[in-house]
Scaffold this active site. Structure first.
Site, mmCIF file in Angstrom:
data_model
loop_
_atom_site.group_PDB
_atom_site.id
_atom_site.type_symbol
_atom_site.label_atom_id
_atom_site.label_comp_id
_atom_site.label_asym_id
_atom_site.label_seq_id
_atom_site.Cartn_x
_atom_site.Cartn_y
_atom_site.Cartn_z
ATOM 1 C CG ASN A 109 14.595 10.278 -77.113
ATOM 2 O OD1 ASN A 109 15.019 11.236 -76.485
ATOM 3 N ND2 ASN A 109 13.495 9.651 -76.763
ATOM 4 C CB CYS B 205 11.455 6.840 -74.888
ATOM 5 S SG CYS B 205 9.878 6.839 -74.022
ATOM 6 N N GLY C 130 5.825 2.571 -69.904
ATOM 7 C CA GLY C 130 5.900 3.850 -70.601
ATOM 8 C C GLY C 130 7.091 4.034 -71.507
ATOM 9 C CE1 TYR D 113 7.612 13.604 -70.599
ATOM 10 C CE2 TYR D 113 9.115 13.211 -68.769
ATOM 11 C CZ TYR D 113 8.476 12.771 -69.903
ATOM 12 O OH TYR D 113 8.695 11.489 -70.342
ATOM 13 C CG HIS E 203 12.555 11.140 -68.860
ATOM 14 N ND1 HIS E 203 12.664 12.169 -69.767
ATOM 15 C CD2 HIS E 203 12.743 11.692 -67.635
ATOM 16 C CE1 HIS E 203 12.887 13.302 -69.118
ATOM 17 N NE2 HIS E 203 12.943 13.050 -67.828
ATOM 18 C CG HIS F 149 9.160 9.332 -78.379
ATOM 19 N ND1 HIS F 149 9.759 10.564 -78.356
ATOM 20 C CD2 HIS F 149 9.392 8.778 -77.169
ATOM 21 C CE1 HIS F 149 10.334 10.750 -77.183
ATOM 22 N NE2 HIS F 149 10.133 9.680 -76.442
#
Length: 415
Positions: free
Chosen positions: A354, A352, A330, A316, A350, A334
């Site tokens: 969130n 992270c 990664g 994406y 994925h 965020h």
């Protein structure tokens, strides 16, 4: 989750490291300005003793020697009970080199690298227990600048303020061979004010070394670092490239704890809970890493581009706000407005962490590089070297990664 290779990260770290490269979310994984305790503006040479008795002391580098590395330290063979009382080192142009004697008296370390292709004269004076003195002299020449050098990087900047979990991170490209790590580690100096013990830990492959204390740094600590690699010879025919020096400050205590069971982040400042935030972590196919990580980089806005991911479901391109990198693979904290409706209840990311846009903005405004975040209860353990993983090990495990013996409780300043 996107792909981000450590090879790319190592290249980005060379030189006085600039900002770290970004990828998508997830994917596999003025106290002691001269580091080590000396002050480059102050002479390290006491007054010359008035009388010199006995035969000359053998000095290293030996008198008349040539092609000496610019990392050379001055040493002497001493009689039993004698201690070095003075060292002078003078270049051919008459300029005196400043330096400092190691705490164990084994050698005298110049404050800056010696110059290539230059003649130096050293004088070492030792004092015996009865007050008698011995002296040794040596004139030697350093080697020409070598053609084959390693690359290196130091993730620390002068006059910056970091979080309490900020490790001293040094990168090497290529990695340091195992047989050379002890010699290199002896040239990596860290001093803390107030004093706190610490130790080095090498990552497999020798591409990174971390320095930390048994516990987080005390708020207000000054870190003075000298990675004195210039000219150090390695067994693979390469030499160290440069010395890197930085003095930085540790700020207030700020810590984030994320529990997958509750899907909540608890934020602490100076030991007090200041806010609790709902989160969404990595779904089962792309789980978040459990372990102690630190904020490595902050970007108020960026783009996650994971079109190179081998899994089509993970490809994406997305604009991201308030991104804070946690791993090389990664994983970030965020803003994720698209998952706000399930934050606190379900994992859909994925890999992270969130949070809502409002909470991401709030966090971003308070965190520093080096602030710790502890994630627990996920399906994946944080991999060593996937980020600044110095705190993912217990102290007893951490010291096992040192190339030199570490005293119980940690090593102190070498000066």
């Amino acid at each position: 989750m996107g792909m981000f290779t450590r090879a790319g990260a190592a290249l980005g770290a060379l030189g006085l490291v600039a900002s770290l490269a970004l990828a998508g979310c997830g994917g596999d994984p003025e106290q002691a300005r001269f580091v080590g305790g000396s002050d480059p503006t102050a002479s390290a040479t006491p007054a010359e003793p008035t009388a010199v008795n006995g035969p000359p002391l053998p000095v290293t580098p030996a008198d008349g020697s040539t092609n000496r590395p610019v990392s050379a330290e001055i040493a002497a063979t001493l009689p039993d009970g004698a201690k070095v009382s003075a060292v002078t080192l003078t270049a051919a142009d008459g300029k005196q080199v400043e330096g400092r004697l190691r705490a164990d008296g084994s050698s005298w370390v110049p404050s800056t690298p010696l110059k290539y292709g230059t003649r130096y004269s050293a004088t070492v004076t030792a004092t015996a227990a009865d007050g008698g003195t011995r002296e040794g002299r040596s004139t030697f020449t350093t080697m020409a600048k070598p053609k084959s050098m390693i690359g290196s990087g130091l993730y620390l900047f002068d006059d910056k303020e970091y979080g309490v979990a900020m490790p001293v991170v040094v990168e090497f490209s290529p990695g340091i061979p195992k047989k050379d790590r002890a010699a290199v580690q002896k040239r990596m100096f860290v001093q803390t004010d107030p004093p706190q013990p610490g130790a080095w830990h090498w990552i497999d492959g020798g591409t990174q070394a971390y320095y930390r204390a048994p516990e987080y740094w005390k708020p207000g600590t000054t870190l003075s670092v000298r990675i004195a690699l210039a000219g150090i010879p390695l067994s693979n025919g390469k030499y160290g490239n440069v010395d890197r020096v930085a003095t930085a400050k540790i700020g207030r205590a700020f810590e984030m704890k994320v529990d997958n069971a509750t899907k909540r982040m608890t934020v602490y400042e100076d030991g007090q809970v200041v806010r609790t935030l709902p989160v969404s972590l990595g779904k089962k196919k792309t789980p978040s890493s459990s372990g102690t990580m630190v904020v490595m980089e902050k970007k108020e806005s960026t783009v996650f581009d994971t079109r190179d991911d081998p899994d089509p479901d993970n490809r994406y391109v997305t604009e991201i706000d308030f991104a804070q990198r946690l791993t090389w693979g990664g994983e970030y904290i965020h803003a994720a407005p698209w998952s706000e409706h399930v934050q606190g209840r379900q994992n859909v990311s994925h890999g992270c962490v969130n949070v809502s846009t409002a909470n991401a903005r709030w966090l971003f405004g308070r965190t520093k590089i080096g602030d710790p975040i502890i994630v627990t209860g996920t399906e994946r353990r944080l991999a060593a070297g996937n980020g600044w993983t110095a705190w993912s090990l217990s102290w007893s495990e951490f010291v096992k990664g040192s190339a030199l013996p570490v005293p119980e409780g940690g090593a102190g300043s070498p000066f």
